[in-house]
Every structure is written in structure tokens, then in C-alpha cells.
Design a protein around this motif. Structure first.
Motif, PDB file in Angstrom:
ATOM      1  N   LYS A  78      76.154  58.990  34.306  1.00  0.00           N
ATOM      2  CA  LYS A  78      75.593  59.613  32.720  1.00  0.00           C
ATOM      3  C   LYS A  78      74.735  58.577  32.871  1.00  0.00           C
ATOM      4  O   LYS A  78      73.246  59.370  32.422  1.00  0.00           O
ATOM      5  CB  LYS A  78      76.475  59.833  32.282  1.00  0.00           C
ATOM      6  CG  LYS A  78      75.704  60.569  30.389  1.00  0.00           C
ATOM      7  CD  LYS A  78      77.468  59.967  29.673  1.00  0.00           C
ATOM      8  CE  LYS A  78      76.261  60.640  28.590  1.00  0.00           C
ATOM      9  NZ  LYS A  78      77.294  61.102  27.000  1.00  0.00           N
ATOM     10  N   GLU A  79      74.740  57.567  32.591  1.00  0.00           N
ATOM     11  CA  GLU A  79      73.966  56.282  32.896  1.00  0.00           C
ATOM     12  C   GLU A  79      72.465  56.465  34.175  1.00  0.00           C
ATOM     13  O   GLU A  79      71.650  56.438  33.556  1.00  0.00           O
ATOM     14  CB  GLU A  79      74.465  55.403  32.689  1.00  0.00           C
ATOM     15  CG  GLU A  79      75.339  54.760  31.252  1.00  0.00           C
ATOM     16  CD  GLU A  79      74.024  55.622  30.262  1.00  0.00           C
ATOM     17  OE1 GLU A  79      72.979  54.057  29.826  1.00  0.00           O
ATOM     18  OE2 GLU A  79      74.589  55.562  29.428  1.00  0.00           O
ATOM     19  N   LYS A  80      72.916  56.248  35.245  1.00  0.00           N
ATOM     20  CA  LYS A  80      72.016  56.537  35.987  1.00  0.00           C
ATOM     21  C   LYS A  80      71.119  58.025  36.056  1.00  0.00           C
ATOM     22  O   LYS A  80      70.301  58.046  36.410  1.00  0.00           O
ATOM     23  CB  LYS A  80      72.749  56.533  37.859  1.00  0.00           C
ATOM     24  CG  LYS A  80      73.144  54.917  37.924  1.00  0.00           C
ATOM     25  CD  LYS A  80      74.099  55.301  39.239  1.00  0.00           C
ATOM     26  CE  LYS A  80      74.737  53.880  39.472  1.00  0.00           C
ATOM     27  NZ  LYS A  80      75.021  53.498  40.127  1.00  0.00           N
ATOM     28  N   SER A  81      71.491  59.159  35.827  1.00  0.00           N
ATOM     29  CA  SER A  81      71.836  60.733  35.571  1.00  0.00           C
ATOM     30  C   SER A  81      70.252  60.398  34.129  1.00  0.00           C
ATOM     31  O   SER A  81      68.940  60.965  34.471  1.00  0.00           O
ATOM     32  CB  SER A  81      72.355  61.739  35.484  1.00  0.00           C
ATOM     33  OG  SER A  81      73.672  61.787  36.264  1.00  0.00           O
ATOM     34  N   LYS A  82      70.381  59.770  33.304  1.00  0.00           N
ATOM     35  CA  LYS A  82      69.917  59.652  32.201  1.00  0.00           C
ATOM     36  C   LYS A  82      68.745  58.779  33.131  1.00  0.00           C
ATOM     37  O   LYS A  82      67.334  59.409  32.393  1.00  0.00           O
ATOM     38  CB  LYS A  82      70.308  59.474  31.040  1.00  0.00           C
ATOM     39  CG  LYS A  82      69.783  58.785  29.758  1.00  0.00           C
ATOM     40  CD  LYS A  82      70.617  58.390  28.472  1.00  0.00           C
ATOM     41  CE  LYS A  82      69.148  58.124  27.206  1.00  0.00           C
ATOM     42  NZ  LYS A  82      70.208  56.949  26.511  1.00  0.00           N
ATOM     43  N   SER A  83      68.592  57.680  32.920  1.00  0.00           N
ATOM     44  CA  SER A  83      67.417  57.282  33.964  1.00  0.00           C
ATOM     45  C   SER A  83      66.952  57.274  34.845  1.00  0.00           C
ATOM     46  O   SER A  83      65.765  57.571  35.446  1.00  0.00           O
ATOM     47  CB  SER A  83      68.128  55.861  34.708  1.00  0.00           C
ATOM     48  OG  SER A  83      67.130  55.291  34.755  1.00  0.00           O
TER      49      SER A  83
END
Length: 126
Positions: free
Chosen positions: A112-117
Motif C-alpha cells: 500500500k505504501e509503495k503503491s501510494k508513493s
């Protein structure tokens, strides 16, 4: 949430549900088999006791009864050990399932964090 995350989460739920169901089924099966074993042992013991009573003198009957009681106690102990082992196995399985769920949750959070970034970089937001 991305489609990949949804799929991962769905697969995780399915896997954990399956593991939990299998553990419950195994425990139930173990309980049933243990009960069957105990009942069979009781039947064999009663049958043997009847035959021994017919064949032996009163003195020998007392000796055999004592031995039968000893073996009966040993069978009870073994059954208890078997049941305890089954419970321990179930608890281990449950613990490993929880660990797997925790690891999967961390992976989902990381994705989720990588996708957001990635999306922020893609669309130029900071």
C-alpha cells in the motif's frame, strides 16, 4: 486499494480460513478417533475380563484383574498423552496461522505504501 492488494487480501482470508477449518477438522477427527479408541479398549477389556473369569481360578482371577487394571491405567495415560499432543498440534497450527496473517498484513501495508508513493511520483504530487 489496488486490484493486486484486493486479490492478495482475498487469498489471505481464504488461506487462513482453510487452515483454520483444517485444524478444526483435524482436532474433531482426533477427538472422535480417541473416543473410538477408548470405547474399543473398554469393549476389549470387558470381553477379556469375561473370558478370564471363565478360564481361571479365583486366585488367578485376582492376579489378572490387577494386571488388567494396570494396563487400563496405562491405556488411559496414553490416550491422555495422545489428546494432549493433538491439542498442542492444533495450538501450534493456530499460532502459525496468526503469524502468517501478521506477515501478510505487513506485506499488504508495505504494498500500500509503495503503491501510494508510486502514484504520487507518477502524478507529480509530493
Amino acid at each position: 486499494m489496488s486490484e493486486e492488494n484486493k486479490n492478495l487480501k482475498g487469498n489471505l482470508k481464504t488461506t487462513l480460513g482453510s487452515i483454520s477449518n483444517e485444524a478444526k477438522e483435524t482436532l474433531e477427527s482426533t477427538k472422535e478417533k480417541t473416543n473410538e479408541f477408548v470405547e474399543d479398549a473398554k469393549d476389549v477389556f470387558e470381553d477379556a475380563k469375561g473370558k478370564v473369569n471363565e478360564l481361571l481360578s479365583d486366585e488367578n482371577i485376582e492376579k489378572v484383574k490387577h494386571k488388567a487394571e494396570e494396563y487400563s491405567e496405562i491405556a488411559k495415560q496414553k490416550t491422555t498423552e495422545f489428546t494432549d499432543d493433538a491439542k498442542e498440534t492444533y495450538e501450534d497450527l493456530k499460532e502459525k496461522s496468526s503469524e502468517l496473517a501478521g506477515e501478510a498484513k505487513e506485506e499488504i501495508k508495505d504494498i500500500k505504501e509503495k503503491s501510494k508513493s508510486f502514484l504520487q511520483r507518477l502524478f507529480g504530487k509530493s
